[in-house]
Enzyme design. Sequence first.
Site, short mmCIF file in Angstrom:
data_model
loop_
_atom_site.label_atom_id
_atom_site.label_comp_id
_atom_site.label_asym_id
_atom_site.label_seq_id
_atom_site.Cartn_x
_atom_site.Cartn_y
_atom_site.Cartn_z
N THR A 17 33.29 -9.35 -27.35
CA THR A 17 32.16 -9.77 -26.52
C THR A 17 31.89 -11.27 -26.67
O THR A 17 31.50 -11.93 -25.73
CB THR A 17 30.88 -8.99 -26.92
OG1 THR A 17 31.21 -7.62 -27.08
CG2 THR A 17 29.80 -9.13 -25.88
N ARG A 21 36.09 -12.06 -33.95
CA ARG A 21 35.19 -11.77 -35.06
C ARG A 21 35.86 -10.76 -35.97
O ARG A 21 36.21 -9.67 -35.54
CB ARG A 21 33.88 -11.21 -34.52
CG ARG A 21 32.72 -11.40 -35.45
CD ARG A 21 31.43 -11.16 -34.73
NE ARG A 21 31.14 -12.19 -33.73
CZ ARG A 21 30.02 -12.24 -33.04
NH1 ARG A 21 29.09 -11.33 -33.20
NH2 ARG A 21 29.81 -13.20 -32.16
N SER A 112 28.18 -15.19 -35.80
CA SER A 112 26.84 -15.01 -35.24
C SER A 112 25.90 -14.25 -36.16
O SER A 112 25.65 -14.66 -37.27
CB SER A 112 26.99 -14.33 -33.89
OG SER A 112 25.78 -14.36 -33.20
N LYS A 125 34.30 -18.88 -31.82
CA LYS A 125 34.03 -18.81 -30.38
C LYS A 125 34.69 -20.01 -29.72
O LYS A 125 34.52 -21.14 -30.19
CB LYS A 125 32.52 -18.85 -30.11
CG LYS A 125 31.73 -17.67 -30.68
CD LYS A 125 30.25 -17.76 -30.26
CE LYS A 125 29.40 -16.74 -30.98
NZ LYS A 125 27.99 -16.78 -30.58
N ASP A 280 21.69 -18.74 -31.63
CA ASP A 280 21.55 -18.41 -30.21
C ASP A 280 20.64 -17.21 -29.94
O ASP A 280 20.27 -16.95 -28.81
CB ASP A 280 22.92 -18.26 -29.51
CG ASP A 280 23.82 -17.25 -30.19
OD1 ASP A 280 23.40 -16.63 -31.20
OD2 ASP A 280 24.97 -17.08 -29.71
N ARG A 281 20.27 -16.48 -31.01
CA ARG A 281 19.37 -15.33 -30.80
C ARG A 281 17.96 -15.65 -31.28
O ARG A 281 17.79 -16.48 -32.17
CB ARG A 281 19.86 -14.12 -31.59
CG ARG A 281 21.18 -13.60 -31.13
CD ARG A 281 21.52 -12.35 -31.90
NE ARG A 281 22.76 -11.81 -31.38
CZ ARG A 281 23.09 -10.53 -31.39
NH1 ARG A 281 22.28 -9.65 -31.93
NH2 ARG A 281 24.23 -10.12 -30.89
N THR A 343 27.62 -6.91 -20.67
CA THR A 343 27.15 -7.51 -21.91
C THR A 343 28.06 -8.66 -22.33
O THR A 343 29.28 -8.54 -22.29
CB THR A 343 27.12 -6.43 -23.01
OG1 THR A 343 26.08 -5.51 -22.67
CG2 THR A 343 26.84 -7.02 -24.37
N GLU A 362 19.51 -10.99 -22.64
CA GLU A 362 20.08 -9.71 -23.06
C GLU A 362 19.09 -9.03 -24.01
O GLU A 362 18.34 -9.70 -24.72
CB GLU A 362 21.39 -9.91 -23.80
CG GLU A 362 22.49 -10.51 -22.96
CD GLU A 362 23.81 -10.55 -23.70
OE1 GLU A 362 24.72 -9.81 -23.31
OE2 GLU A 362 23.94 -11.31 -24.68
N GLU A 363 19.16 -7.71 -24.06
CA GLU A 363 18.28 -6.95 -24.95
C GLU A 363 18.53 -7.27 -26.42
O GLU A 363 17.68 -7.00 -27.26
CB GLU A 363 18.43 -5.45 -24.71
CG GLU A 363 19.87 -4.91 -24.76
CD GLU A 363 20.52 -4.96 -26.10
OE1 GLU A 363 19.85 -4.64 -27.09
OE2 GLU A 363 21.71 -5.33 -26.17
N LYS A 375 23.16 -18.61 -24.96
CA LYS A 375 21.76 -18.29 -25.21
C LYS A 375 21.24 -19.26 -26.26
O LYS A 375 22.02 -19.88 -26.98
CB LYS A 375 21.61 -16.84 -25.63
CG LYS A 375 22.48 -16.37 -26.78
CD LYS A 375 22.38 -14.85 -26.90
CE LYS A 375 23.20 -14.31 -28.05
NZ LYS A 375 24.55 -13.90 -27.63
N ARG A 494 26.48 2.14 -28.93
CA ARG A 494 25.11 1.72 -28.65
C ARG A 494 24.56 2.60 -27.53
O ARG A 494 25.20 2.77 -26.50
CB ARG A 494 25.06 0.26 -28.21
CG ARG A 494 25.67 -0.72 -29.21
CD ARG A 494 25.11 -2.12 -28.98
NE ARG A 494 25.90 -3.18 -29.61
CZ ARG A 494 25.89 -3.47 -30.90
NH1 ARG A 494 25.18 -2.74 -31.74
NH2 ARG A 494 26.61 -4.47 -31.37
#
Length: 539
Positions: A17, A21, A112, A125, A280-281, A343, A362-363, A375, A494
């Site tokens: 995504t 990673r 992340s 990334k 970013d979150r 996503t 995004e959630e 983000k 999820r």
Amino acid sequence: MIQTIQTKPYTDQKMGTAGLRRKSKVVMQEHYIENFMQAIFDVIGNLKGKTYVLGGDGRFYNDIAIQKIIKMAAANGVTKLVIGQNGFLSTPASSNIILKNHLDGGFVLSASHNPGGENGDFGIKYANQSGGQCPSSVSDAIYQRTLTIKEFKICDTPDVDLSKLGHQELCGMEIEVIDPVTDYVDMMENIFDFAAIKKLFANGFTMCFDAMNAVTGPYAKRIFEDILGARQGSVVNATPLPDFGGLHPDPNLLYAKELVDLMFSDKSPNFGAANDGDGDRNMILGHKFFVTPSDSLAILTDNFDLIPAYKNGIFGVAKSAATSTAVSRVAKAHNIGYYEVPTGWKYFVNLMDSKRITFCGEESFGTGSSHIREKDGIWAVLFWLNIIAATGKSVEEITREHWKKYGRSYYMRFDFEGIDTVVADRLMADLENKLPHLNGKDYGSYHITEAAPFIYHDPVDNSDTKNGLIIKFADGSRIVYRLSGTGSSGATLRVYLEKYETANLSEDPLKILNDLLQIAMEIAEVSQRTGKQQADVIT
Ligand code: VG1
Ligand code: CO
């Protein structure tokens, strides 16, 4: 000085995504990073004249990986690297540097929100000239290249001193070491009403920002304490540490426990926020109050006119399919475009470049705008502070008024972790086959109106992407199932649940969503197949 070294391919270097990673120990294998980076350089092709930005969240192995990448970039003919001092750069700061200086792309060394350390995770990334992560067509080509790689190029030189600001040269490549914070702060000052936020703090407003011992500490200290005047100590866990001081830098109710406990105590500050490993979150909290990321996106969008950079109008808004539909009602009210994408932030990039959207989210605690192509955690925190400064209202008041105006999408995500990948893949495949038979079925008072895979058609490049399975009900409720693409071992299922209410606005989300949870578990046979009676992480 340039060496060509023989190597054997690894077969597990497919990006997920958000980039590559893996467990740190996997990445530390001989030539693992080298193979992956050489595959990227090979796919890009001619590197003469090209400039890239490079930095990371400071996690374990950041210092070693960054030196390898610098020496390989030089050996492969890259003209220039712009590197954050001591190897630090947040994901949003990196995107800004690419866009501001019209660079050809960049590399962020981060896993992340995944834990760090020798037994944790590492990641890379890769962003292209858009400032966002490369599209799937490019990451697929890179993966194909990793499968056939036979050699890589590297300069045989001592390590570069990354503590020293300014220009250096390595094997004919120019290196510029920059302060990672300055340009980012300039950008934020040009978006938000810093004078109004300064006044807010001067009048006694208090906040706690938890940087979780990751990369945002220096950014947050400079912006919130030094410039905006939040009292010293407002930013906690502010020093980036290789193992994040044992914290799991995932800003949610479970992992940002210290902050959550403080905000739910009687003597909490007025406002609380946290960011993840690479910045970013974001998580937003008020006094004894949590704002879901889906609601946050809707609230920010509804208040765009309070922010200097957006007050003259915004293009549309987009969300990932798994995110609640709260923002769709705001888009409708403001008569702006509305998009649902798979996503992963890379799907927003084409929509921003083509001026279809300004905001997206995004959630998974991600919100952002077209100021960059990632983000942006601190951006979201400043947006909330700006709204609070402009309205004089608390986080809870702002959110409750929003629910009154638009209704409330009760929303929760249930993660079933560490599932055997074969079991998880079969669960999803069997469920997909079952979907056509579910249309029109009733589960208690819930009537299924549509059950299908989510397929996104990109209006810009015309690509189609399938991501997750969605079941919709007559009352607007939704269940979304997908497998995570960011884990480093096993599979994570999820399950995202949403129920829209216009009257009961103050209920416990779990109470409202409990029936739907049972239905979701039953339809996908989650317990029978995974042996799990309940989720491992609930957000
Ligand atoms: C998760 C989130 C997704 C987010 C991605 C990268 O992916 O669900 O919304 O874009 O992480 O976030 P997945 O495939 O595990 O559900 V970050 O902060 O790593 O760049
Ligand atoms: Co992140």
